[in-house]
Design a protein around this motif. Structure first.
Motif, PDB file in Angstrom:
ATOM      1  N   PHE A 144      43.612  48.037  44.450  1.00  0.00           N
ATOM      2  CA  PHE A 144      43.894  46.791  43.747  1.00  0.00           C
ATOM      3  C   PHE A 144      45.022  47.016  42.748  1.00  0.00           C
ATOM      4  N   ASP A 145      45.839  45.981  42.520  1.00  0.00           N
ATOM      5  CA  ASP A 145      46.927  46.068  41.544  1.00  0.00           C
ATOM      6  C   ASP A 145      46.394  46.078  40.112  1.00  0.00           C
ATOM      7  N   GLN A 146      45.296  45.379  39.883  1.00  0.00           N
ATOM      8  CA  GLN A 146      44.709  45.287  38.549  1.00  0.00           C
ATOM      9  C   GLN A 146      43.378  46.029  38.505  1.00  0.00           C
ATOM     10  N   PRO A 147      43.183  46.921  37.526  1.00  0.00           N
ATOM     11  CA  PRO A 147      41.901  47.637  37.423  1.00  0.00           C
ATOM     12  C   PRO A 147      40.700  46.703  37.280  1.00  0.00           C
ATOM     13  N   GLU A 148      40.890  45.542  36.662  1.00  0.00           N
ATOM     14  CA  GLU A 148      39.795  44.592  36.491  1.00  0.00           C
ATOM     15  C   GLU A 148      39.287  44.086  37.841  1.00  0.00           C
ATOM     16  N   GLU A 149      40.190  43.903  38.812  1.00  0.00           N
ATOM     17  CA  GLU A 149      39.796  43.465  40.149  1.00  0.00           C
ATOM     18  C   GLU A 149      38.932  44.525  40.820  1.00  0.00           C
ATOM     19  N   ALA A 150      39.309  45.788  40.649  1.00  0.00           N
ATOM     20  CA  ALA A 150      38.547  46.892  41.237  1.00  0.00           C
ATOM     21  C   ALA A 150      37.157  46.971  40.606  1.00  0.00           C
ATOM     22  N   ALA A 188      43.932  50.389  40.517  1.00  0.00           N
ATOM     23  CA  ALA A 188      42.721  51.180  40.716  1.00  0.00           C
ATOM     24  C   ALA A 188      42.253  51.011  42.151  1.00  0.00           C
ATOM     25  N   SER A 189      41.547  52.025  42.640  1.00  0.00           N
ATOM     26  CA  SER A 189      40.981  51.993  43.985  1.00  0.00           C
ATOM     27  C   SER A 189      39.468  52.105  43.902  1.00  0.00           C
ATOM     28  N   VAL A 190      38.793  51.375  44.790  1.00  0.00           N
ATOM     29  CA  VAL A 190      37.352  51.502  44.942  1.00  0.00           C
ATOM     30  C   VAL A 190      37.130  52.388  46.160  1.00  0.00           C
ATOM     31  N   MET A 191      36.493  53.527  45.935  1.00  0.00           N
ATOM     32  CA  MET A 191      36.191  54.477  47.006  1.00  0.00           C
ATOM     33  C   MET A 191      34.735  54.250  47.409  1.00  0.00           C
ATOM     34  N   ARG A 192      34.496  54.057  48.711  1.00  0.00           N
ATOM     35  CA  ARG A 192      33.141  53.864  49.221  1.00  0.00           C
ATOM     36  C   ARG A 192      32.833  54.966  50.229  1.00  0.00           C
ATOM     37  N   ASN A 193      31.614  55.451  50.205  1.00  0.00           N
ATOM     38  CA  ASN A 193      31.151  56.433  51.174  1.00  0.00           C
ATOM     39  C   ASN A 193      29.710  56.069  51.500  1.00  0.00           C
ATOM     40  N   TRP A 194      29.385  55.990  52.796  1.00  0.00           N
ATOM     41  CA  TRP A 194      28.041  55.582  53.183  1.00  0.00           C
ATOM     42  C   TRP A 194      27.644  56.263  54.483  1.00  0.00           C
ATOM     43  N   GLY A 195      26.339  56.347  54.696  1.00  0.00           N
ATOM     44  CA  GLY A 195      25.837  56.916  55.934  1.00  0.00           C
ATOM     45  C   GLY A 195      24.408  57.399  55.790  1.00  0.00           C
ATOM     46  N   ALA A 248      35.470  44.533  39.230  1.00  0.00           N
ATOM     47  CA  ALA A 248      34.696  43.384  39.701  1.00  0.00           C
ATOM     48  C   ALA A 248      34.190  43.617  41.126  1.00  0.00           C
ATOM     49  N   THR A 249      35.010  44.198  41.981  1.00  0.00           N
ATOM     50  CA  THR A 249      34.606  44.491  43.355  1.00  0.00           C
ATOM     51  C   THR A 249      33.491  45.520  43.378  1.00  0.00           C
TER      52      THR A 249
END
Length: 87
Positions: free
Chosen positions: A56-62, A36-43, A64-65
């Protein structure tokens, strides 16, 4: 996180006295390989802002992040963005 979709979160921080109008968006996206990937957008509100993707290789890590980032932003004064009223 947001009630409507736990994989997406849109926060804002508005302080008129400091001329501050910021947004911070987080989203989880599955990858083709089971991670899974965590996508961030800010401004600044009204701009496209900046983006960043962390995979991340594990969705659980994503997950948690994403939770850690949400807690950090809320401690810094970000709140849930209100949807604009539709007429």
């Amino acid at each position: 996180m947001a009630d409507e979709d736990p994989a997406q979160l849109h926060l804002h921080r508005i302080e008129p006295a400091r001329n501050m109008r910021r947004f911070y968006a987080l989203a989880l996206q599955p990858t083709l390989f089971g991670g899974a990937s965590v996508m961030r957008n800010w401004g600044r509100i009204g701009t496209n802002g900046q983006s960043m993707m962390e995979t991340f290789d594990q969705p659980e890590e994503a997950t948690a992040t994403l939770g850690r980032l949400e807690r950090t932003k809320r401690r810094r004064g970000y709140r849930d963005a209100k949807a604009p009223a539709r007429s």
